[in-house]
Write a protein that holds these residues in place. Structure first.
Motif, PDB file in Angstrom:
ATOM      1  N   VAL A   9       0.838  -1.191   0.000  1.00  0.00           N
ATOM      2  CA  VAL A   9       0.000   0.000   0.000  1.00  0.00           C
ATOM      3  C   VAL A   9       0.877   1.246   0.000  1.00  0.00           C
ATOM      4  O   VAL A   9       1.793   1.371   0.825  1.00  0.00           O
ATOM      5  CB  VAL A   9      -0.937   0.027   1.225  1.00  0.00           C
ATOM      6  N   LEU A  10       0.584   2.159  -0.909  1.00  0.00           N
ATOM      7  CA  LEU A  10       1.235   3.471  -0.940  1.00  0.00           C
ATOM      8  C   LEU A  10       0.420   4.431  -0.069  1.00  0.00           C
ATOM      9  O   LEU A  10      -0.787   4.577  -0.256  1.00  0.00           O
ATOM     10  CB  LEU A  10       1.288   3.997  -2.382  1.00  0.00           C
ATOM     11  N   TYR A  30       0.165  -5.253   5.892  1.00  0.00           N
ATOM     12  CA  TYR A  30       0.542  -4.779   4.564  1.00  0.00           C
ATOM     13  C   TYR A  30       1.998  -4.317   4.545  1.00  0.00           C
ATOM     14  O   TYR A  30       2.537  -3.881   5.563  1.00  0.00           O
ATOM     15  CB  TYR A  30      -0.341  -3.596   4.144  1.00  0.00           C
ATOM     16  N   GLN A  31       2.599  -4.412   3.368  1.00  0.00           N
ATOM     17  CA  GLN A  31       3.881  -3.741   3.139  1.00  0.00           C
ATOM     18  C   GLN A  31       3.576  -2.281   2.819  1.00  0.00           C
ATOM     19  O   GLN A  31       2.844  -1.992   1.874  1.00  0.00           O
ATOM     20  CB  GLN A  31       4.636  -4.376   1.969  1.00  0.00           C
ATOM     21  N   ILE A  32       4.082  -1.362   3.617  1.00  0.00           N
ATOM     22  CA  ILE A  32       3.793   0.062   3.458  1.00  0.00           C
ATOM     23  C   ILE A  32       4.935   0.761   2.741  1.00  0.00           C
ATOM     24  O   ILE A  32       6.108   0.532   3.053  1.00  0.00           O
ATOM     25  CB  ILE A  32       3.565   0.732   4.829  1.00  0.00           C
ATOM     26  N   ASP A  69      -0.801  -2.491  -4.496  1.00  0.00           N
ATOM     27  CA  ASP A  69      -2.154  -3.031  -4.568  1.00  0.00           C
ATOM     28  C   ASP A  69      -3.191  -1.956  -4.277  1.00  0.00           C
ATOM     29  O   ASP A  69      -4.316  -2.030  -4.762  1.00  0.00           O
ATOM     30  CB  ASP A  69      -2.307  -4.183  -3.565  1.00  0.00           C
ATOM     31  N   GLY A  70      -2.806  -0.974  -3.444  1.00  0.00           N
ATOM     32  CA  GLY A  70      -3.739   0.080  -3.078  1.00  0.00           C
ATOM     33  C   GLY A  70      -3.020   1.375  -2.770  1.00  0.00           C
ATOM     34  O   GLY A  70      -1.802   1.405  -2.555  1.00  0.00           O
ATOM     35  N   VAL A  71      -3.790   2.458  -2.735  1.00  0.00           N
ATOM     36  CA  VAL A  71      -3.257   3.795  -2.444  1.00  0.00           C
ATOM     37  C   VAL A  71      -4.161   4.460  -1.407  1.00  0.00           C
ATOM     38  O   VAL A  71      -5.386   4.444  -1.541  1.00  0.00           O
ATOM     39  CB  VAL A  71      -3.213   4.671  -3.719  1.00  0.00           C
TER      40      VAL A  71
END
Length: 313
Positions: A9-10, A30-32, A69-71
């Protein structure tokens, strides 16, 4: 390339207290990857952090490198932080670049943090403002145009690119430890200005509850536009009293007088472009978010104001 162990996730606006609360809630699952337009912020060895201009080519390199995967876009710059042009470049053009890259690289979830300020403050506001109300802030002050344009931009992508699953959040006043916005600065001060004859009703949400709301909206993945606010409110002057602030009355008419006095007295915590929000109530209806996401605030108003009162003791 090795297979990712966790979804990535960004998170933008990483230098802000709210983004850091969100990161703390998500980091185990999550990996941030953290970015901020203003400065680089060290979070921990396992969280890459960048100071980056979204309009530069290197920003796209992050999308290639990390396969997000997501922002979660929390990086809206406030009027007190930058000049109007730099703010516009970051908030509007930078956000447009972020959304374009999200579409280009197949992002499946985007959260955009907006603000209740987009509704505008005037004497004719309804008692409860829902998400269908027009965004009038740009008509009232140039300093909020970029906030409205950011919203309009996110709206376009929300309907044009359904695959992005965009959720736009319009919170009320976010307050609590680490928050450095206008209302938090006022509640933190020993003497706070008030406009004579006015004490608008206001809503407050604790930073912990707002971080919970963002995480919930990301994980439940329901696109749309949502107000985020508790179901109770209080007048501005009462909020000051409960926070242990003494009041500094300013004459409210003509409108040029409080602006002049605020500037002359160096009241940076009482910006001229927000004066109408200290005259007229802007009470938003958060029931749609609460029902859709099963959300309920955990920190009542008395806890919020006790924090600010204890700061002064």
């Amino acid at each position: 390339m090795t297979k990712k162990q966790k979804p990535t996730v960004l998170i933008t606006g990483a230098a802000g207290a709210l983004a850091q609360q969100v990161i703390n809630r998500l980091r185990d699952t999550y990996q941030i990857v953290a970015v901020d337009f203003r400065k680089q912020t060290y979070l921990s060895d396992d969280i890459p952090s960048y100071q980056i201009n979204f309009n530069k080519r290197v920003f796209e390199d992050l999308f290639r490198k990390y396969e997000f995967d997501g922002v979660i876009h929390l990086g809206r710059i406030t009027s007190s932080e930058e000049t109007r042009m730099r703010r516009y470049n970051a908030n509007v053009l930078g956000s447009q670049k972020l959304l374009e890259l999200s579409h280009k690289y197949g992002i499946k979830k985007v959260i955009v943090l907006s603000t209740y300020h987009v509704y505008g403050a005037n004497a004719y506001n309804p008692a409860l403002i829902d998400e269908t109300a027009p965004l009038k802030a740009a008509e009232l002050t140039m300093d909020l145009i970029d906030s409205v344009e950011l919203e309009n931009l996110a709206n376009i992508y929300l309907w044009k690119y359904r695959d992005l699953n965009i959720t736009i959040l319009r919170p009320c006043n976010i307050v609590g430890p680490g928050v450095q916005n206008t209302i938090s600065s006022l509640l933190s001060s020993k003497r706070a200005p008030v406009l004579a004859g006015f004490s608008p009703v206001m809503q407050f949400i604790h930073i912990d509850d707002m971080a919970d709301a963002i995480v919930l909206s990301y994980e439940k993945n329901k696109s749309g536009i949502y107000n985020v606010a508790p179901e109770d409110w209080v007048s501005y002057q009462q909020a000051l009293e409960l926070s242990g602030c003494s009041k500094l009355p300013l004459p409210s008419i003509p409108p040029s007088v409080p602006r002049f006095l605020a500037k002359t007295m160096n009241l940076k915590i009482f910006p001229a472009f927000l004066l109408n929000y200290f005259k007229y109530s802007v009470v938003i209806d958060g029931r749609s978010f609460n029902k859709t996401f099963g959300f309920k605030v955990k920190r009542p108003l008395k806890e919020i104001f006790r924090y600010y009162k204890e700061m002064k003791s």
